[in-house]
Design an enzyme around this catalytic site. Sequence first.
Site, PDB file in Angstrom:
ATOM      1  N   ASP A   1      -4.877   0.144   9.127  1.00 15.67           N
ATOM      2  CA  ASP A   1      -4.605   0.096   7.567  1.00 15.67           C
ATOM      3  C   ASP A   1      -5.146  -1.444   7.030  1.00 15.67           C
ATOM      4  O   ASP A   1      -5.175  -1.678   5.818  1.00 15.67           O
ATOM      5  CB  ASP A   1      -3.178  -0.205   7.475  1.00 15.67           C
ATOM      6  CG  ASP A   1      -2.434   1.241   7.179  1.00 15.67           C
ATOM      7  OD1 ASP A   1      -3.383   2.196   7.055  1.00 15.67           O
ATOM      8  OD2 ASP A   1      -1.513   1.308   7.230  1.00 15.67           O
TER       9      ASP A   1
ATOM     10  N   LYS B   1       0.728  -1.178   0.001  1.00 15.19           N
ATOM     11  CA  LYS B   1       0.025  -0.073   0.112  1.00 15.19           C
ATOM     12  C   LYS B   1       1.046   1.017   0.003  1.00 15.19           C
ATOM     13  O   LYS B   1       1.715   1.184   0.733  1.00 15.19           O
ATOM     14  CB  LYS B   1      -0.936  -0.114   1.327  1.00 15.19           C
ATOM     15  CG  LYS B   1      -1.540   1.299   1.404  1.00 15.19           C
ATOM     16  CD  LYS B   1      -2.402   1.398   2.874  1.00 15.19           C
ATOM     17  CE  LYS B   1      -1.413   1.170   3.908  1.00 15.19           C
ATOM     18  NZ  LYS B   1      -0.626   2.639   3.965  1.00 15.19           N
TER      19      LYS B   1
END
Length: 278
Positions: A130, A9
Amino acid sequence: MRSSFAPAKVNLCLHVTGKRGDGYHLLDSLAVFADVCDVVRVEAAETLSLTIDGPFGAVLRAESDNLLLKAARLLAPTRGAALKLEKNLPVASGIGGGSADAAAALRLLADLWGLEEVDLAPLALRLGADVPVCLASKPVRMQGIGEILLPAPSLPEFGMVLVNPGVAVPTPAVFKARTGPFSAPPALPAAWAGFADMIAGLAACTNDLEAPAIGVAPVIGEVLAALNALPGAALARMSGSGATCFALFESAQAARAAAAMIDRPGWWCWGGGLYQPG
Protein backbone atom coordinates in the site's frame (compact mmCIF):
# COMPACT_ATOMS: atom_id res chain seq x y z
CA MET A 1 11.37 21.14 10.72
CA ARG A 2 9.64 19.67 7.67
CA SER A 3 6.17 18.15 7.97
CA SER A 4 3.74 16.22 5.79
CA PHE A 5 0.19 14.95 6.15
CA ALA A 6 -0.34 11.19 5.80
CA PRO A 7 -4.02 10.83 4.85
CA ALA A 8 -6.26 7.79 5.27
CA LYS A 9 -6.57 5.61 2.17
CA VAL A 10 -10.08 4.34 1.44
CA ASN A 11 -10.75 1.48 -0.98
CA LEU A 12 -14.09 2.32 -2.62
CA CYS A 13 -14.00 -1.14 -4.17
CA LEU A 14 -11.54 -4.02 -3.96
CA HIS A 15 -11.65 -7.10 -6.19
CA VAL A 16 -9.31 -10.04 -5.58
CA THR A 17 -8.47 -11.06 -9.16
CA GLY A 18 -5.87 -13.78 -8.70
CA LYS A 19 -2.88 -15.08 -6.78
CA ARG A 20 0.82 -15.12 -7.65
CA GLY A 21 3.05 -18.12 -7.26
CA ASP A 22 4.72 -16.52 -4.23
CA GLY A 23 1.41 -16.35 -2.39
CA TYR A 24 0.64 -12.65 -2.89
CA HIS A 25 -2.91 -11.93 -4.01
CA LEU A 26 -3.61 -9.77 -7.05
CA LEU A 27 -6.03 -6.91 -6.49
CA ASP A 28 -7.92 -4.33 -8.52
CA SER A 29 -9.10 -1.43 -6.41
CA LEU A 30 -10.23 2.18 -6.66
CA ALA A 31 -8.54 4.08 -3.84
CA VAL A 32 -9.18 7.63 -2.65
CA PHE A 33 -7.80 9.59 0.29
CA ALA A 34 -9.90 11.10 3.07
CA ASP A 35 -9.10 14.45 4.65
CA VAL A 36 -8.15 12.89 7.99
CA CYS A 37 -4.45 12.36 8.51
CA ASP A 38 -1.51 11.32 10.58
CA VAL A 39 1.25 13.94 10.58
CA VAL A 40 4.92 13.12 10.01
CA ARG A 41 7.68 15.60 10.87
CA VAL A 42 11.44 15.38 10.32
CA GLU A 43 14.44 17.49 11.20
CA ALA A 44 18.18 17.11 10.83
CA ALA A 45 19.99 15.00 13.44
CA GLU A 46 23.19 12.99 13.66
CA THR A 47 21.42 9.76 14.51
CA LEU A 48 18.12 8.22 13.47
CA SER A 49 15.29 8.44 16.02
CA LEU A 50 11.50 8.33 16.19
CA THR A 51 9.06 9.77 18.70
CA ILE A 52 5.33 9.00 18.53
CA ASP A 53 2.35 10.78 20.05
CA GLY A 54 -1.30 11.28 19.14
CA PRO A 55 -4.50 9.39 20.07
CA PHE A 56 -3.26 6.06 18.67
CA GLY A 57 0.44 6.52 19.42
CA ALA A 58 0.61 4.16 22.38
CA VAL A 59 0.07 1.07 20.23
CA LEU A 60 2.98 1.94 17.96
CA ARG A 61 5.33 2.95 20.77
CA ALA A 62 5.27 -0.69 21.86
CA GLU A 63 6.67 -1.82 18.49
CA SER A 64 10.36 -2.63 18.28
CA ASP A 65 10.82 -1.29 14.74
CA ASN A 66 8.38 1.14 13.16
CA LEU A 67 7.81 1.35 9.40
CA LEU A 68 9.08 4.96 9.40
CA LEU A 69 12.48 3.82 10.64
CA LYS A 70 12.53 1.07 8.01
CA ALA A 71 11.75 3.70 5.35
CA ALA A 72 14.63 5.88 6.54
CA ARG A 73 17.14 3.03 6.54
CA LEU A 74 15.98 1.87 3.13
CA LEU A 75 16.41 5.34 1.63
CA ALA A 76 19.83 6.07 3.18
CA PRO A 77 21.14 3.45 5.64
CA THR A 78 23.78 5.65 7.27
CA ARG A 79 21.93 9.00 7.51
CA GLY A 80 20.48 10.47 10.67
CA ALA A 81 17.21 12.34 11.26
CA ALA A 82 14.74 12.99 14.05
CA LEU A 83 11.34 11.65 13.02
CA LYS A 84 8.11 12.54 14.80
CA LEU A 85 4.77 10.86 14.19
CA GLU A 86 1.42 12.24 15.29
CA LYS A 87 -0.76 9.12 15.11
CA ASN A 88 -4.37 10.18 14.58
CA LEU A 89 -5.57 7.16 12.55
CA PRO A 90 -6.46 3.75 14.02
CA VAL A 91 -3.80 1.05 13.67
CA ALA A 92 -4.29 -2.09 11.52
CA SER A 93 -7.60 -0.72 10.32
CA GLY A 94 -7.72 -1.08 6.52
CA ILE A 95 -7.10 2.60 5.73
CA GLY A 96 -3.37 2.41 5.11
CA GLY A 97 -2.26 4.56 8.04
CA GLY A 98 1.14 2.92 8.43
CA SER A 99 1.68 2.92 4.68
CA ALA A 100 0.79 6.61 4.46
CA ASP A 101 3.22 7.34 7.31
CA ALA A 102 6.02 5.48 5.52
CA ALA A 103 5.29 7.29 2.25
CA ALA A 104 5.35 10.65 4.02
CA ALA A 105 8.66 9.74 5.66
CA LEU A 106 10.18 8.83 2.29
CA ARG A 107 9.08 12.17 0.78
CA LEU A 108 10.32 14.24 3.71
CA LEU A 109 13.65 12.45 4.12
CA ALA A 110 14.42 12.62 0.41
CA ASP A 111 13.96 16.38 0.68
CA LEU A 112 15.93 16.68 3.92
CA TRP A 113 18.83 14.62 2.61
CA GLY A 114 18.92 16.14 -0.88
CA LEU A 115 17.85 12.90 -2.56
CA GLU A 116 15.03 14.36 -4.67
CA GLU A 117 16.28 12.50 -7.76
CA VAL A 118 15.82 9.08 -6.15
CA ASP A 119 12.86 7.10 -7.53
CA LEU A 120 10.84 6.44 -4.39
CA ALA A 121 8.30 4.05 -5.95
CA PRO A 122 10.47 0.89 -5.88
CA LEU A 123 11.51 1.64 -2.30
CA ALA A 124 7.88 2.20 -1.34
CA LEU A 125 6.87 -1.20 -2.72
CA ARG A 126 9.62 -2.90 -0.69
CA LEU A 127 8.07 -1.38 2.44
CA GLY A 128 4.56 -2.65 1.66
CA ALA A 129 1.98 -3.09 -1.08
CA ASP A 130 0.00 0.00 0.00
CA VAL A 131 2.96 2.37 0.28
CA PRO A 132 3.32 3.25 -3.47
CA VAL A 133 -0.27 4.51 -3.74
CA CYS A 134 0.29 6.70 -0.68
CA LEU A 135 3.24 8.56 -2.21
CA ALA A 136 0.97 10.90 -4.17
CA SER A 137 -2.14 10.54 -1.95
CA LYS A 138 -4.59 11.12 -4.80
CA PRO A 139 -7.37 8.97 -6.33
CA VAL A 140 -5.94 6.06 -8.29
CA ARG A 141 -6.75 2.59 -9.56
CA MET A 142 -4.45 0.01 -7.96
CA GLN A 143 -3.65 -3.31 -9.60
CA GLY A 144 -1.21 -6.17 -9.15
CA ILE A 145 -0.14 -6.27 -5.51
CA GLY A 146 -0.31 -2.48 -5.40
CA GLU A 147 2.57 -1.63 -7.70
CA ILE A 148 0.48 -0.92 -10.82
CA LEU A 149 -1.09 2.52 -10.47
CA LEU A 150 -3.50 3.69 -13.15
CA PRO A 151 -5.64 6.83 -13.51
CA ALA A 152 -8.83 6.83 -11.46
CA PRO A 153 -12.15 7.78 -13.00
CA SER A 154 -12.89 11.48 -12.85
CA LEU A 155 -14.81 11.79 -9.58
CA PRO A 156 -17.66 14.10 -8.62
CA GLU A 157 -17.57 15.93 -5.31
CA PHE A 158 -18.67 13.75 -2.38
CA GLY A 159 -18.19 13.20 1.31
CA MET A 160 -17.67 10.15 3.48
CA VAL A 161 -18.02 8.90 7.01
CA LEU A 162 -15.36 6.53 8.35
CA VAL A 163 -15.99 4.28 11.35
CA ASN A 164 -13.60 1.88 13.04
CA PRO A 165 -14.90 -0.28 15.91
CA GLY A 166 -11.58 -0.40 17.75
CA VAL A 167 -10.73 -3.92 16.64
CA ALA A 168 -7.46 -4.59 14.81
CA VAL A 169 -8.00 -7.06 11.96
CA PRO A 170 -4.81 -8.78 10.70
CA THR A 171 -4.74 -8.77 6.89
CA PRO A 172 -3.28 -12.33 6.59
CA ALA A 173 -6.19 -13.72 8.62
CA VAL A 174 -8.71 -12.09 6.29
CA PHE A 175 -7.06 -13.43 3.14
CA LYS A 176 -6.84 -16.88 4.74
CA ALA A 177 -10.58 -16.77 5.43
CA ARG A 178 -11.45 -15.82 1.86
CA THR A 179 -12.98 -18.62 -0.20
CA GLY A 180 -14.53 -18.98 -3.61
CA PRO A 181 -13.37 -17.98 -7.08
CA PHE A 182 -11.45 -14.86 -7.98
CA SER A 183 -13.31 -11.82 -9.29
CA ALA A 184 -13.16 -10.09 -12.63
CA PRO A 185 -11.69 -6.57 -12.57
CA PRO A 186 -14.26 -3.89 -11.70
CA ALA A 187 -15.80 -2.06 -14.67
CA LEU A 188 -14.67 1.51 -14.05
CA PRO A 189 -15.37 4.30 -16.55
CA ALA A 190 -13.09 7.18 -17.47
CA ALA A 191 -15.46 9.50 -15.59
CA TRP A 192 -18.69 9.52 -13.61
CA ALA A 193 -21.18 12.18 -14.60
CA GLY A 194 -22.26 12.89 -11.03
CA PHE A 195 -22.76 11.49 -7.55
CA ALA A 196 -25.70 9.23 -8.44
CA ASP A 197 -23.79 7.86 -11.42
CA MET A 198 -20.77 7.11 -9.22
CA ILE A 199 -22.91 5.35 -6.60
CA ALA A 200 -24.55 3.19 -9.29
CA GLY A 201 -21.14 2.26 -10.68
CA LEU A 202 -19.66 1.44 -7.27
CA ALA A 203 -22.74 -0.57 -6.28
CA ALA A 204 -21.91 -2.94 -9.15
CA CYS A 205 -18.48 -3.50 -7.57
CA THR A 206 -17.56 -5.17 -4.28
CA ASN A 207 -14.97 -5.48 -1.58
CA ASP A 208 -14.16 -9.18 -1.83
CA LEU A 209 -12.56 -9.10 1.63
CA GLU A 210 -15.66 -7.80 3.40
CA ALA A 211 -17.37 -11.15 4.00
CA PRO A 212 -14.24 -12.95 5.25
CA ALA A 213 -13.37 -9.95 7.46
CA ILE A 214 -16.84 -10.10 9.05
CA GLY A 215 -16.17 -13.76 9.75
CA VAL A 216 -12.95 -12.79 11.53
CA ALA A 217 -14.47 -9.76 13.30
CA PRO A 218 -18.31 -9.85 13.34
CA VAL A 219 -18.46 -6.30 14.74
CA ILE A 220 -17.73 -5.10 11.18
CA GLY A 221 -21.29 -6.12 10.32
CA GLU A 222 -22.55 -3.88 13.14
CA VAL A 223 -20.52 -0.97 11.76
CA LEU A 224 -21.98 -1.44 8.29
CA ALA A 225 -25.50 -1.57 9.72
CA ALA A 226 -24.91 1.67 11.61
CA LEU A 227 -23.56 3.38 8.49
CA ASN A 228 -26.43 2.19 6.32
CA ALA A 229 -28.88 3.64 8.87
CA LEU A 230 -27.43 7.17 8.60
CA PRO A 231 -29.68 9.66 6.77
CA GLY A 232 -28.27 10.39 3.34
CA ALA A 233 -25.90 7.39 3.23
CA ALA A 234 -25.81 6.30 -0.41
CA LEU A 235 -23.39 3.36 -0.13
CA ALA A 236 -21.69 1.65 2.82
CA ARG A 237 -18.77 -0.74 2.46
CA MET A 238 -15.63 -1.92 4.23
CA SER A 239 -12.26 -0.44 3.26
CA GLY A 240 -9.24 -2.64 2.56
CA SER A 241 -9.09 -5.69 4.80
CA GLY A 242 -10.98 -3.90 7.61
CA ALA A 243 -12.12 -3.14 10.13
CA THR A 244 -12.76 0.47 9.05
CA CYS A 245 -15.92 0.95 7.00
CA PHE A 246 -17.21 3.97 5.10
CA ALA A 247 -20.45 5.49 3.88
CA LEU A 248 -20.63 7.92 0.97
CA PHE A 249 -22.63 11.17 0.99
CA GLU A 250 -23.36 13.91 -1.52
CA SER A 251 -21.15 16.43 0.27
CA ALA A 252 -18.50 16.74 2.95
CA GLN A 253 -20.95 18.83 4.99
CA ALA A 254 -23.56 16.06 4.90
CA ALA A 255 -20.92 13.53 5.93
CA ARG A 256 -19.82 15.64 8.90
CA ALA A 257 -23.43 15.97 10.05
CA ALA A 258 -23.98 12.22 9.72
CA ALA A 259 -20.77 11.37 11.57
CA ALA A 260 -22.02 13.35 14.57
CA MET A 261 -24.85 10.82 14.89
CA ILE A 262 -22.46 7.91 15.52
CA ASP A 263 -21.90 7.59 19.25
CA ARG A 264 -20.70 4.15 20.25
CA PRO A 265 -18.14 3.57 23.05
CA GLY A 266 -14.80 2.52 21.60
CA TRP A 267 -15.70 3.41 18.02
CA TRP A 268 -13.57 5.93 16.11
CA CYS A 269 -15.60 8.06 13.72
CA TRP A 270 -14.82 10.83 11.25
CA GLY A 271 -16.80 12.65 8.55
CA GLY A 272 -15.66 15.01 5.82
CA GLY A 273 -14.38 15.21 2.25
CA LEU A 274 -11.44 14.06 0.18
CA TYR A 275 -7.86 15.04 0.90
CA GLN A 276 -6.51 17.71 -1.43
CA PRO A 277 -2.70 17.41 -1.82
CA GLY A 278 -0.98 20.77 -1.30
